[in-house]
Design a protein around this motif. Sequence first.
Motif, PDB file in Angstrom:
ATOM      1  N   ASP A 158      -6.026   5.828   3.699  1.00 17.65           N
ATOM      2  CA  ASP A 158      -5.994   4.512   4.332  1.00 17.65           C
ATOM      3  C   ASP A 158      -5.220   4.524   5.657  1.00 17.65           C
TER       4      ASP A 158
ATOM      5  N   THR B  16      -1.753   3.027  -1.090  1.00 21.78           N
ATOM      6  CA  THR B  16      -1.654   1.996  -2.129  1.00 21.78           C
ATOM      7  C   THR B  16      -1.667   2.623  -3.521  1.00 21.78           C
ATOM      8  N   GLU B  17      -2.418   3.708  -3.715  1.00 19.81           N
ATOM      9  CA  GLU B  17      -2.426   4.421  -4.990  1.00 19.81           C
ATOM     10  C   GLU B  17      -1.115   5.177  -5.182  1.00 19.81           C
TER      11      GLU B  17
ATOM     12  N   ARG C 273       1.832   4.656  -4.065  1.00 18.56           N
ATOM     13  CA  ARG C 273       3.006   3.821  -4.329  1.00 18.56           C
ATOM     14  C   ARG C 273       3.158   3.503  -5.817  1.00 18.56           C
ATOM     15  N   ARG C 274       2.061   3.532  -6.562  1.00 16.99           N
ATOM     16  CA  ARG C 274       2.112   3.165  -7.977  1.00 16.99           C
ATOM     17  C   ARG C 274       2.557   4.329  -8.875  1.00 16.99           C
TER      18      ARG C 274
ATOM     19  N   SER D 101       6.190   5.459   2.758  1.00 16.09           N
ATOM     20  CA  SER D 101       5.332   5.891   3.861  1.00 16.09           C
ATOM     21  C   SER D 101       6.212   6.268   5.051  1.00 16.09           C
TER      22      SER D 101
END
Length: 332
Positions: free
Chosen positions: A97, A124-125, A127-128, A155
């Motif tokens: 991204d 986004t993936e 971070r989980r 990031s």
Amino acid sequence: MSRFWKCAGLLALLCAGFVFVNNTSLLVAKTAGRPLLLAHRGVSQQFDRTGLTGDTCTAARMLRPTHDYLENTIASMRASFAAGADIVEFDVHPTTDGLFAVFHDWTLDCRTDGKGVTREHAMTELRRLDIGYGYTADGGQTFPFRGKGIGLMPSLDEVLATFPDRSFLINIKSNDPTEGRLLAAALAQIDAAQRSRLMVYGGDAPIAMLRAALPDLKVMSRGMLKGCLLRYIGYGWTGLIPSACRNMLVLAPINVAPWLWGWPDRFLQRMARAGSSAFVIGSYHGESFSAGLDTPDDIARLPENFDGGVMTDEIETVAPLLKRAPRGDQVK
């Protein structure tokens, strides 16, 4: 014939005198400065380095934890600066991204509860994920950081926003030229003053791309370092600085450094004049340039009153040895 040899002997003596005077540190005025400390991996969990290869899962051979910090996290970086670090090193990977994830490993399987190649995921993936998932000091019987690392992978943007006035060394983990282009585009967006506090090292191809895009940025690749040091050893005795050594990060292994003309003070002055930053690292024996000066015995090998750069994986141990008073909160 005897006159010839007398002249030859005198010439040799004059040449030796020139080399000595031109390279001795005895004639260099010492400053009251202290070493510049580079915290490689920041405050992090240490591991057994026996038989280490590029594919070794270091989280699975963690030593007994003495603190709660995990490398490449905001908390680890903050603790590193508090311990006395002037510069903190971290690793980056491009994400799908358009961002850069700050994480050490090429794949996610070792440290996290994720799978696959790091750069093939979106931020986004990432971070989980639980970045403490795979750490164990007893062969997998217990995992002391499991569940504690969820959401801790930052990031590049977050790191730079959190520490706008701090210095960092960024490690590109690939030899992909595209990564150099993407990182150059990201760094071009930040304030010039903040960018001047950054250095980058990595593969030859991405670093070449990065240097072409941002020529004022100090960078280093293995090829660049080899070219610089070999040329300097070859003719640095003249006082001339190879163009290959200009405006870059110079890592000098502690067992190679004494062979560098003018070591330590003349050499450091020359690198500074060339716009480069020089750091002493651990001994080189043919492996990658990643070992730091981490023990009292390592520090004892430095010249007396050394005020150049020192890279270490043990900032909590080394900073007190070099009499760097911690800034801010103590590392716990």
